[in-house]
Scaffold this active site. Structure first.
Site, PDB file in Angstrom:
ATOM      1  N   LYS A  83       0.737  -1.222  -0.078  1.00 29.96           N
ATOM      2  CA  LYS A  83      -0.017   0.048  -0.026  1.00 29.96           C
ATOM      3  C   LYS A  83       0.699   1.269   0.024  1.00 29.96           C
ATOM      4  O   LYS A  83       1.776   1.395   0.761  1.00 29.96           O
ATOM      5  CB  LYS A  83      -0.833  -0.042   1.207  1.00 29.96           C
ATOM      6  CG  LYS A  83      -2.158   0.560   1.165  1.00 29.96           C
ATOM      7  CD  LYS A  83      -2.914   0.245   2.523  1.00 29.96           C
ATOM      8  CE  LYS A  83      -4.423   1.015   2.591  1.00 29.96           C
ATOM      9  NZ  LYS A  83      -4.839   0.676   4.016  1.00 29.96           N
TER      10      LYS A  83
HETATM   11  C1  E4P Z   1      -8.253   2.039   3.958  1.00 34.45           C
HETATM   12  O1  E4P Z   1      -7.510   0.740   3.382  1.00 34.45           O
HETATM   13  C2  E4P Z   1      -8.162   2.320   5.177  1.00 34.45           C
HETATM   14  O2  E4P Z   1      -7.482   1.437   6.219  1.00 34.45           O
HETATM   15  C3  E4P Z   1      -9.417   2.674   5.966  1.00 34.45           C
HETATM   16  O3  E4P Z   1     -10.558   2.179   5.214  1.00 34.45           O
HETATM   17  C4  E4P Z   1      -9.491   4.088   6.525  1.00 34.45           C
HETATM   18  O4  E4P Z   1     -11.010   4.285   7.094  1.00 34.45           O
HETATM   19  P1  E4P Z   1     -11.014   5.663   8.072  1.00 34.45           P
HETATM   20  O5  E4P Z   1     -11.146   6.660   7.521  1.00 34.45           O
HETATM   21  O6  E4P Z   1     -12.230   5.108   9.002  1.00 34.45           O
HETATM   22  O7  E4P Z   1      -9.878   5.668   8.788  1.00 34.45           O
END
Ligand code: E4P
Length: 218
Positions: A83
């Site tokens: 990522k």
């Molecule tokens: C995606 O990969 C992220 O980990 C996640 O969806 C972020 O979500 P949040 O905005 O609730 O922190």
């Protein structure tokens, strides 16, 4: 639509994996920090529990550091997806990694143009954050529709739309209606998907009536 679980909590992941309905998992530095555990250990556990791609986020801010980190993360298991953030450096790292066949999830996407760049950089997944857009008064799901429309016009873009920052069951339904490829969903929201008060009420009535028959199937 594929379901990824959005957590680094291995107990939650093990519990949900038992349903056989998980297609992958996503983590981020904040989710890992919440566990208080060693990142590599957490990743090993998740990769051994979930068959599909497990997103592991780099923390370097320049492409060379991201690539060095990616090399280390990829050694953890065969199902690691790297990522990277949606920055120019992240896009450079994405291009280099995807050219070598590595699955790359480009995260922190908040605009259609950013998604277009990730597609051109060969990302396996683009992660638009719907909840965080809702938080600032925009309609996050509009971004999913825009990206779907754009990607569908270009055969050369094979990037899957991975809807992230999901906060509710309605987000999941809306993502599916638009035709998103993947939703990464917090464990509590995954559990909510199966719930309906009329299901509980109906089952209760069936069980009471069945008891009156005095019969047993087994
Ligand atoms: C995606 O990969 C992220 O980990 C996640 O969806 C972020 O979500 P949040 O905005 O609730 O922190």
């Amino acid at each position: 639509m594929k379901f990824f679980v959005d957590t680094a909590d291995i107990d939650e992941i093990r519990d949900l994996a038992e349903t056989g309905l998980l297609d992958g998992a996503t983590t981020n530095p904040s989710l890992v920090a919440k566990t208080g555990r060693d990142f590599m250990e957490v990743l090993k556990d998740i990769c051994a529990t979930v068959d599909g791609p497990v997103s592991a986020e780099v923390t370097g801010l320049d492409a060379p550091t991201m690539l060095t980190e990616a090399e280390k993360l990829l050694k953890v298991a065969d199902n690691i997806a790297i990522k990277v953030p949606l920055t120019w450096e992240g896009l450079k790292a994405c291009k280099a990694l995807s050219s070598n066949g590595t699955l790359v999830n480009v995260t922190l996407c908040f605009s259609a143009n950013q998604a277009l760049l990730a597609g051109k950089a060969g990302a396996a997944f683009i992660s638009p954050f719907v909840g965080r857009l809702d938080d600032i008064g925009q309609t996050g799901m509009d971004l999913i529709s825009d990206i779907r429309q754009i990607y569908d016009q270009y055969d050369s873009i094979q990037t899957e739309i991975l809807v992230a920052s999901i906060r509710s069951a309605t987000h999941v339904k809306d993502a599916a209606l638009i035709g998103a490829d993947v939703a990464t969903i917090p464990p509590n929201v995954i559990r909510q998907l199966a719930q309906h008060p009329l299901t509980d009420k109906g089952l209760d009535a069936f069980m009471k009536d069945w008891a009156k028959t005095g019969q047993s199937i087994t």
